[in-house]
Design a protein around this motif. Structure first.
Motif, PDB file in Angstrom:
ATOM      1  N   LEU A  33     -22.443  16.584  -0.468  1.00 45.55           N
ATOM      2  CA  LEU A  33     -21.179  17.028  -1.049  1.00 45.55           C
ATOM      3  C   LEU A  33     -21.424  17.810  -2.327  1.00 45.55           C
ATOM      4  O   LEU A  33     -20.820  18.863  -2.565  1.00 45.55           O
ATOM      5  CB  LEU A  33     -20.287  15.823  -1.360  1.00 45.55           C
ATOM      6  N   LEU A  34     -22.308  17.292  -3.174  1.00 43.30           N
ATOM      7  CA  LEU A  34     -22.591  17.959  -4.443  1.00 43.30           C
ATOM      8  C   LEU A  34     -23.232  19.320  -4.199  1.00 43.30           C
ATOM      9  O   LEU A  34     -22.941  20.299  -4.893  1.00 43.30           O
ATOM     10  CB  LEU A  34     -23.508  17.080  -5.301  1.00 43.30           C
ATOM     11  N   THR A  35     -24.122  19.398  -3.225  1.00 40.82           N
ATOM     12  CA  THR A  35     -24.768  20.660  -2.896  1.00 40.82           C
ATOM     13  C   THR A  35     -23.748  21.690  -2.423  1.00 40.82           C
ATOM     14  O   THR A  35     -23.776  22.857  -2.831  1.00 40.82           O
ATOM     15  CB  THR A  35     -25.836  20.444  -1.811  1.00 40.82           C
ATOM     16  N   ARG A  36     -22.828  21.258  -1.568  1.00 39.26           N
ATOM     17  CA  ARG A  36     -21.784  22.168  -1.089  1.00 39.26           C
ATOM     18  C   ARG A  36     -20.880  22.617  -2.224  1.00 39.26           C
ATOM     19  O   ARG A  36     -20.422  23.766  -2.264  1.00 39.26           O
ATOM     20  CB  ARG A  36     -20.971  21.485   0.004  1.00 39.26           C
ATOM     21  N   ALA A  37     -20.640  21.704  -3.179  1.00 35.53           N
ATOM     22  CA  ALA A  37     -19.811  22.076  -4.324  1.00 35.53           C
ATOM     23  C   ALA A  37     -20.493  23.146  -5.165  1.00 35.53           C
ATOM     24  O   ALA A  37     -19.855  24.111  -5.610  1.00 35.53           O
ATOM     25  CB  ALA A  37     -19.507  20.844  -5.171  1.00 35.53           C
ATOM     26  N   VAL A  38     -21.789  22.993  -5.395  1.00 33.56           N
ATOM     27  CA  VAL A  38     -22.531  23.982  -6.177  1.00 33.56           C
ATOM     28  C   VAL A  38     -22.541  25.327  -5.455  1.00 33.56           C
ATOM     29  O   VAL A  38     -22.327  26.385  -6.063  1.00 33.56           O
ATOM     30  CB  VAL A  38     -23.977  23.501  -6.428  1.00 33.56           C
ATOM     31  N   ASP A  39     -22.780  25.290  -4.158  1.00 40.86           N
ATOM     32  CA  ASP A  39     -22.837  26.530  -3.377  1.00 40.86           C
ATOM     33  C   ASP A  39     -21.518  27.290  -3.404  1.00 40.86           C
ATOM     34  O   ASP A  39     -21.492  28.514  -3.231  1.00 40.86           O
ATOM     35  CB  ASP A  39     -23.236  26.231  -1.928  1.00 40.86           C
ATOM     36  N   ALA A  40     -20.421  26.580  -3.610  1.00 42.75           N
ATOM     37  CA  ALA A  40     -19.108  27.236  -3.644  1.00 42.75           C
ATOM     38  C   ALA A  40     -18.872  27.987  -4.943  1.00 42.75           C
ATOM     39  O   ALA A  40     -17.857  28.686  -5.069  1.00 42.75           O
ATOM     40  CB  ALA A  40     -18.010  26.195  -3.426  1.00 42.75           C
ATOM     41  N   LYS A  41     -19.764  27.845  -5.916  1.00 42.92           N
ATOM     42  CA  LYS A  41     -19.683  28.531  -7.210  1.00 42.92           C
ATOM     43  C   LYS A  41     -18.295  28.362  -7.862  1.00 42.92           C
ATOM     44  O   LYS A  41     -17.579  29.326  -8.127  1.00 42.92           O
ATOM     45  CB  LYS A  41     -20.018  30.012  -7.069  1.00 42.92           C
ATOM     46  N   PRO A  42     -17.921  27.112  -8.141  1.00 48.01           N
ATOM     47  CA  PRO A  42     -16.579  26.857  -8.689  1.00 48.01           C
ATOM     48  C   PRO A  42     -16.523  27.062 -10.204  1.00 48.01           C
ATOM     49  O   PRO A  42     -17.546  27.044 -10.895  1.00 48.01           O
ATOM     50  CB  PRO A  42     -16.362  25.390  -8.341  1.00 48.01           C
ATOM     51  N   ASP A  43     -15.305  27.237 -10.689  1.00 46.45           N
ATOM     52  CA  ASP A  43     -15.076  27.208 -12.137  1.00 46.45           C
ATOM     53  C   ASP A  43     -14.973  25.771 -12.633  1.00 46.45           C
ATOM     54  O   ASP A  43     -15.209  25.505 -13.809  1.00 46.45           O
ATOM     55  CB  ASP A  43     -13.778  27.959 -12.473  1.00 46.45           C
ATOM     56  N   ALA A  44     -14.633  24.853 -11.748  1.00 43.42           N
ATOM     57  CA  ALA A  44     -14.561  23.428 -12.079  1.00 43.42           C
ATOM     58  C   ALA A  44     -14.535  22.634 -10.784  1.00 43.42           C
ATOM     59  O   ALA A  44     -14.233  23.171  -9.713  1.00 43.42           O
ATOM     60  CB  ALA A  44     -13.323  23.117 -12.919  1.00 43.42           C
ATOM     61  N   VAL A  45     -14.847  21.348 -10.888  1.00 47.05           N
ATOM     62  CA  VAL A  45     -14.830  20.443  -9.736  1.00 47.05           C
ATOM     63  C   VAL A  45     -13.931  19.265 -10.059  1.00 47.05           C
ATOM     64  O   VAL A  45     -14.081  18.626 -11.108  1.00 47.05           O
ATOM     65  CB  VAL A  45     -16.246  19.950  -9.381  1.00 47.05           C
ATOM     66  N   LEU A  46     -12.998  19.008  -9.157  1.00 48.24           N
ATOM     67  CA  LEU A  46     -12.133  17.842  -9.269  1.00 48.24           C
ATOM     68  C   LEU A  46     -12.725  16.743  -8.390  1.00 48.24           C
ATOM     69  O   LEU A  46     -12.855  16.910  -7.175  1.00 48.24           O
ATOM     70  CB  LEU A  46     -10.716  18.182  -8.809  1.00 48.24           C
ATOM     71  N   VAL A  47     -13.125  15.617  -8.996  1.00 46.87           N
ATOM     72  CA  VAL A  47     -13.749  14.513  -8.268  1.00 46.87           C
ATOM     73  C   VAL A  47     -12.684  13.474  -7.954  1.00 46.87           C
ATOM     74  O   VAL A  47     -12.069  12.915  -8.854  1.00 46.87           O
ATOM     75  CB  VAL A  47     -14.896  13.884  -9.092  1.00 46.87           C
ATOM     76  N   CYS A  48     -12.474  13.239  -6.661  1.00 46.75           N
ATOM     77  CA  CYS A  48     -11.438  12.292  -6.223  1.00 46.75           C
ATOM     78  C   CYS A  48     -11.987  11.516  -5.046  1.00 46.75           C
ATOM     79  O   CYS A  48     -11.776  11.880  -3.889  1.00 46.75           O
ATOM     80  CB  CYS A  48     -10.173  13.050  -5.845  1.00 46.75           C
ATOM     81  N   MET A  49     -12.723  10.446  -5.331  1.00 47.65           N
ATOM     82  CA  MET A  49     -13.404   9.698  -4.276  1.00 47.65           C
ATOM     83  C   MET A  49     -13.178   8.205  -4.449  1.00 47.65           C
ATOM     84  O   MET A  49     -12.959   7.731  -5.557  1.00 47.65           O
ATOM     85  CB  MET A  49     -14.904   9.993  -4.297  1.00 47.65           C
ATOM     86  N   GLY A  50     -13.243   7.488  -3.324  1.00 48.21           N
ATOM     87  CA  GLY A  50     -13.266   6.038  -3.412  1.00 48.21           C
ATOM     88  C   GLY A  50     -12.010   5.326  -2.985  1.00 48.21           C
ATOM     89  O   GLY A  50     -11.874   4.134  -3.228  1.00 48.21           O
ATOM     90  N   ALA A  51     -11.052   6.012  -2.319  1.00 54.72           N
ATOM     91  CA  ALA A  51      -9.790   5.352  -1.979  1.00 54.72           C
ATOM     92  C   ALA A  51     -10.003   4.092  -1.162  1.00 54.72           C
ATOM     93  O   ALA A  51      -9.443   3.040  -1.448  1.00 54.72           O
ATOM     94  CB  ALA A  51      -8.889   6.330  -1.224  1.00 54.72           C
ATOM     95  N   ASN A  52     -10.821   4.178  -0.134  1.00 54.53           N
ATOM     96  CA  ASN A  52     -10.994   3.014   0.729  1.00 54.53           C
ATOM     97  C   ASN A  52     -11.849   1.931   0.101  1.00 54.53           C
ATOM     98  O   ASN A  52     -11.964   0.838   0.652  1.00 54.53           O
ATOM     99  CB  ASN A  52     -11.602   3.436   2.078  1.00 54.53           C
ATOM    100  N   ASP A  53     -12.490   2.230  -1.024  1.00 57.59           N
ATOM    101  CA  ASP A  53     -13.224   1.175  -1.720  1.00 57.59           C
ATOM    102  C   ASP A  53     -12.288   0.262  -2.490  1.00 57.59           C
ATOM    103  O   ASP A  53     -12.633  -0.870  -2.797  1.00 57.59           O
ATOM    104  CB  ASP A  53     -14.246   1.790  -2.678  1.00 57.59           C
ATOM    105  N   CYS A  54     -11.122   0.761  -2.860  1.00 57.81           N
ATOM    106  CA  CYS A  54     -10.158  -0.070  -3.569  1.00 57.81           C
ATOM    107  C   CYS A  54      -9.661  -1.166  -2.638  1.00 57.81           C
ATOM    108  O   CYS A  54      -9.202  -0.910  -1.526  1.00 57.81           O
ATOM    109  CB  CYS A  54      -8.983   0.767  -4.049  1.00 57.81           C
ATOM    110  N   GLY A  55      -9.763  -2.407  -3.087  1.00 60.54           N
ATOM    111  CA  GLY A  55      -9.277  -3.523  -2.299  1.00 60.54           C
ATOM    112  C   GLY A  55     -10.231  -3.990  -1.228  1.00 60.54           C
ATOM    113  O   GLY A  55      -9.922  -4.925  -0.504  1.00 60.54           O
ATOM    114  N   LYS A  56     -11.399  -3.355  -1.105  1.00 59.59           N
ATOM    115  CA  LYS A  56     -12.334  -3.754  -0.054  1.00 59.59           C
ATOM    116  C   LYS A  56     -13.536  -4.435  -0.669  1.00 59.59           C
ATOM    117  O   LYS A  56     -14.570  -3.831  -0.895  1.00 59.59           O
ATOM    118  CB  LYS A  56     -12.749  -2.536   0.761  1.00 59.59           C
ATOM    119  N   LYS A  57     -13.403  -5.672  -0.950  1.00 58.42           N
ATOM    120  CA  LYS A  57     -14.461  -6.382  -1.659  1.00 58.42           C
ATOM    121  C   LYS A  57     -15.580  -6.819  -0.734  1.00 58.42           C
ATOM    122  O   LYS A  57     -16.519  -7.463  -1.160  1.00 58.42           O
ATOM    123  CB  LYS A  57     -13.866  -7.568  -2.402  1.00 58.42           C
ATOM    124  N   ARG A  58     -15.488  -6.468   0.555  1.00 59.64           N
ATOM    125  CA  ARG A  58     -16.609  -6.768   1.447  1.00 59.64           C
ATOM    126  C   ARG A  58     -17.776  -5.851   1.128  1.00 59.64           C
ATOM    127  O   ARG A  58     -18.900  -6.103   1.516  1.00 59.64           O
ATOM    128  CB  ARG A  58     -16.194  -6.608   2.902  1.00 59.64           C
TER     129      ARG A  58
END
Length: 977
Positions: free
Chosen positions: A665-690
């Motif tokens: 994911l990070l490699t693809r983000a760099v290749d896209a040559k962005p002005d900024a990156v919005l990081v929004c990860m982990g939704a399914n980790d919330c509440g999943k204490k397994r």
């Protein structure tokens, strides 16, 4: 030269490890396939000089030139009451020292004994200590050659700060990585390892490589890293010639490639870098001025990271610099007195200021004080001024100029702390009692050194207890030159401010004292308090409740501290007797003399970058359309939004996913040559204490994200962190995730575009009752039972919905225990394994206890053996004793029947449903014990959709959980109508 890999910090049954010494050497060689290895057991108990000699003889039998270099040693652990110095390994020791009470005493002993072994500073940082801030002892410079750097455990920010601190203090050391294994998986617990450059694989060559600082630490065991300057290998000490001709050769077998290679100088300042992306080999040649006392190499690629030993260059610049700091006129100020100590004029003199820097990345813009020319023997002032900002925890100043045609460079770092720890109160009235008895009034005073109001919630408050740490937020504002007392009251305590004031003889109010929901029970072990920003520490204070350097704690003693800007550690002035919180306010220091004109560099927040091309990184469970809409709202100026979603659906846990495949994911983000990156990860980790994600603490979780996003950060790609969209099941841990993301953002100085913590909708159910103070006017409900009361694979238990249904008049506490059983014979019998729960329920004065047993007990229930094997009797007696124990603490009982399960074998289904079976027994026992009954079995038997197959087992569905919560809420409201 070749790269060899291994570890030199491991334990066995000679101290507190598992497995014998011989097993350790065998496993590391045959399973770990390392080139070199050493056991280094603690110098405590039976591990004395005789045992060290025997272990050395064992190592000798494994040592084989060309195949396996077997070293040995011991770990100086000190007495556990003084662990804050940090532990030290001595490899191939020629002397042995039992536990020592001070670091100085250990250094003295080694110097007198003429120790010839190799010293290693073990796991430096706020977990175990940093050797009195790496105070330099020239007698030890030929002994101490290694620093243990554990990247994945301590995080990049910590290890970079401690490594640079040791180098700038004067130590000639280089990094290695060790697992410090206490189990039987020596060298295979993780891939991270240490590398040594040597001519061939012999013990003598490996030792020679360590002595010459030809080592590196890496998370990638396939990495080969070679570094030379002016024709000399890594670890060399060079004379100043005017230029540093650097040659770096690196290679990896990892699919992510080498990523970014950096050449780093003093104070973690990046001097040069090259982005080679997915290339697996790279040859880099570059020439730089040799104006740094040390330079080393870093490699960053996704979650992979490496840091090398340094090449040292002698520096004798004709300047000196003394820096004073303070707070005045609403500003953070610093002045540097620069003196020409040479015999020639220095021209074009300036001071560059870098505020808030653990690592100064390439392209970072300094604030400059222009000083002009400075005659021999003369001095001048340079100044720095900025708003008081929480993120300003340190300040790097670099002097630059020209003298006789040669460049002049000198750098210094000072620490800034708007908030400092003034005093810590152990509150023991009897000598040594702190070792044996909980102390209910432990507290400490936090002082605002500035002349502006400070919002303490912007800072990170932590305390460390014997290798573990806790983190908490202080939602208070502290007045200019004001004080706030933080009382570790603990949620389970019934103590009030009246009790606090009676104990100390004070008349303080709740506005002056913040009641922390965590406990802090001092004993003989070392404790530590820190205040910082993100993962950075602004100030730390050490505590030893049984005394300090021979002084006993007695009669309500407190530790008295003093702040200096040289290190982040508070200086212990001594122990004061019969003091009161907030009774002592330090004097405001004298004003810092500030220059005028160009000599005063003023700081302004950098302007926000223009973002037209925005990349959004997310995971496989995101609603991309909704997230894109959210991203546009966060960055309205973005003209192009590129959505990059990973394949992870939460099943792996964000930590594992980022480490093993998130780099793509990070490699693809760099290749896209962005002005900024919005990081929004982990939704399914919330509440999943397994997963292991939320069982980790805040510090570890944010460290994972910092390490993962470092590859973007070092490329000067601005980062923005935000919360993922969560459904009802996921919102259980929303507040935890907000905290983690905020901490990550602060560590990387990135904005957090999420919901502020104070507005996050939190479920009021208390999973850890020891973290809150019970409300006297609320009906307190304890939820107990087995895994079905604790959690489900798809989210929370009914307790979370129960709190919402009951409203403000009730407080719900969760005391359920995974796979707990009522059966007396069961290995996880609830009563036997929940003594602390019973104690807390009694102390919290629970009004009613809602229990659900019988589901997990079915594992013991086989129809043919239900009567004859004694399972029926065990369950009967166990449930009765459990309900009686709840009654004995003064609570009413509500009992829930098991639900009707379909996906179990016929024998268990029969035992559950048959007349006189588990369901009927629960109802009968409840009646005998005077308990109310909620018949969940009947509803799940008659209604479809309340139970479903999840992970090869029947669980209540989300609809079933909500239905059960409604049934219990109706029962409780009727009981307390």
């Amino acid at each position: 030269m070749k790269c060899f890999y291994g570890e030199v910090h491991a334990h066995s049954t000679e101290s507190d490890g598992q497995g014998t010494v011989a097993e350790a050497y065998t496993y590391a060689r045959d399973v770990g396939h390392v080139d070199y290895f050493a056991t280094t057991d603690h110098n405590l108990g039976r591990y004395d000089q005789t045992r060290v000699k025997l272990v050395g003889e064992t190592a000798e039998t494994f040592n084989e030139d060309g195949k396996y270099a077997a070293l040995h040693g011991y770990e100086m652990t000190y007495d556990i009451t003084t662990g804050h110095y940090g532990h030290i390994n001595i490899l191939q020791p020629t002397a042995f020292f039992p536990t020592s009470y001070t670091l100085d005493r250990f250094y003295d002993g080694m110097a007198k004994a003429g120790e010839k072994g190799i010293g290693q500073f073990n796991h430096p940082g706020d977990k175990w200590g940093n050797f009195n801030d790496f105070v330099y002892d020239p007698r030890m410079d030929d002994i101490f050659k290694l620093m243990e750097i554990r990247i994945t455990e301590y995080g990049i920010s910590c290890i970079e700060e401690e490594y640079d601190r040791a180098l700038r203090m004067g130590w000639h050391i280089s990094p290695v990585s060790n697992e410090d294994a206490h189990n039987k998986y020596w060298t295979t617990n993780r891939e991270e390892t240490g590398g040594v450059l040597a001519e061939s694989l012999t013990r003598e060559n490996i030792i020679d490589g360590m002595r010459k600082n030809r080592t590196f630490s890496t998370t990638d065991r396939t990495l080969q890293l070679y570094y030379k300057a002016n024709g000399e290998w890594i670890g060399s000490r060079l004379k100043k010639t005017g230029a540093l001709n650097v040659v770096i050769d690196a290679s990896t077998e990892k699919e992510c490639g080498l990523g970014v290679l950096q050449l780093v100088g003093e104070h973690n300042r990046v001097l040069a870098q090259v982005d080679v992306g997915a290339a697996k080999t790279y040859h880099w040649e570059i020439t730089l001025p040799d104006d740094q006392r040390y330079t080393y190499v870093k490699r960053i690629s996704g979650m992979h990271y490496a840091i090398s030993g340094a090449i040292f260059v002698e520096q004798n610049p004709p300047v000196e610099m003394e820096i004073k700091t303070g707070y005045q006129n609403g500003k953070t100020v610093a002045s540097a007195c620069v003196k020409n100590i040479g015999d020639k004029k220095i021209t074009d003199l300036s001071v560059e200021w870098y505020p808030a820097c653990v690592s100064i990345e390439l392209g970072a813009k300094p604030y400059v004080s222009e000083l002009g020319d400075l005659d021999a023997g003369a001095d001048t002032l340079a100044g720095f001024s900025s708003p008081v900002l929480a993120k300003h925890t340190r300040l790097v100043a670099i002097v630059r100029g020209m003298c006789d045609g040669e460049p002049v460079t000198l750098s210094r770092v000072v620490y800034l702390a708007p908030l400092t720890i003034q005093r810590f109160f152990c509150n023991s009235r009897i000598s040594q009692i702190a070792k044996f008895q909980k102390q209910p009034f432990c507290c400490y005073d936090v002082y605002n050194n500035t002349d502006v109001e400070i919002d303490a919630s912007e800072y990170t408050f932590r305390y460390y207890i014997f290798g573990t740490y806790k983190e908490f937020t202080v939602p208070r504002k502290i007045a200019p030159h004001g004080m706030l007392t933080i009382w570790f009251r603990g949620a389970e305590s019934a103590k009030t401010m009246a009790d606090f004031n009676e104990f100390y003889g004070t008349a303080l109010t709740e506005d002056e004292v913040y009641c922390c929901p965590l406990k802090f029970d001092p004993d003989a072990y070392t404790r530590k308090l820190t205040i910082g920003y993100g993962d950075e520490v602004a100030c730390r204070a050490w505590i030893r409740s049984d005394g300090y350097h021979g002084a006993d704690v007695a009669g309500n003693d407190c530790f008295d501290y003093e702040w200096t800007n040289e290190v982040s550690t508070m200086k212990v002035l001594g122990l004061r007797r019969n003091e009161k919180p907030r009774a002592f306010v330090p004097a405001i220091p004298a004003a810092v003399v500030m220059p005028e004109g160009k000599a005063l560099a003023t700081y302004a927040e950098p302007t926000a970058p223009k973002i037209e091309r925005l990349v959004v990184l997310t995971d496989g469970c995101a609603d991309l359309a909704a997230l894109e809409k959210k991203a546009q709202a966060i960055v309205p100026e973005a003209k192009e939004i590129i959505m990059i979603a990973g394949e992870n659906d939460g099943s792996k846990g964000l930590h594992n996913y980022l480490f093993w495949s998130g780099w793509s994911l990070l490699t693809r983000a760099v290749d896209a040559k962005p002005d900024a990156v919005l990081v929004c990860m982990g939704a399914n980790d919330c509440g999943k204490k397994r997963t292991d994600w939320f069982t980790r603490n805040f510090v570890s979780c944010s460290t994972v994200l910092v390490n993962a996003t470092r590859g973007l950060y070092v490329r000067n790609i601005p980062l923005i962190f935000t919360m993922p969209e969560l459904n009802e099941e996921q919102k259980v841990d929303e507040n935890v995730f907000v905290h983690i993301l905020k901490s990550t953002a602060r560590t990387l100085y990135a904005p957090f575009a999420g919901v502020p913590e104070e507005t996050v909708p939190l479920s009021k159910v208390v999973e850890n009752p020891s973290t809150v103070t019970p409300r006297a006017d609320a009906i307190r409900v304890a939820v107990v039972g087995d895994q079905f009361s604790d959690k489900t694979p798809k989210g929370p238990s009914y307790a979370f919905f129960l709190q919402e249904l009951l409203g403000d008049g009730f407080d719900v506490y969760l005391y359920a225990k995974d796979t707990a059983r009522a059966s007396k014979r069961a290995p996880k019998n609830y009563l036997e394994n929940s003594a602390s729960f019973l104690k807390e329920m009694k102390e919290q004065k629970m009004n009613v206890i809602v229990s659900m047993f019988g589901c997990a007990d079915l594992r013991h229930a086989v129809a043919d053996e239900w009567e004859t094997s004694g399972y029926r009797q065990d369950f009967d007696e166990g449930l009765r004793e459990t309900l009686q124990a709840f009654s004995d603490i003064g609570a009413k009982n509500v009992v829930i029947t098991p639900f009707d399960r379909r996906n179990v074998d016929d024998s268990r289904r029969t035992v559950l449903r048959q007349e006189g079976g588990v369901k009927d027994m629960v109802i009968a026992i409840a009646a005998d014990c005077g308990a109310e009954v909620v018949d969940f079995f009947q509803d799940t038997h008659e209604q479809e959709g309340l139970v479903e197959l999840q992970r090869d087992m029947d669980y209540p569905s989300l609809a079933g959980i909500k239905h059960l919560a409604e049934m219990v809420a109706e029962k409780l409201k009727a009981m307390y109508a």
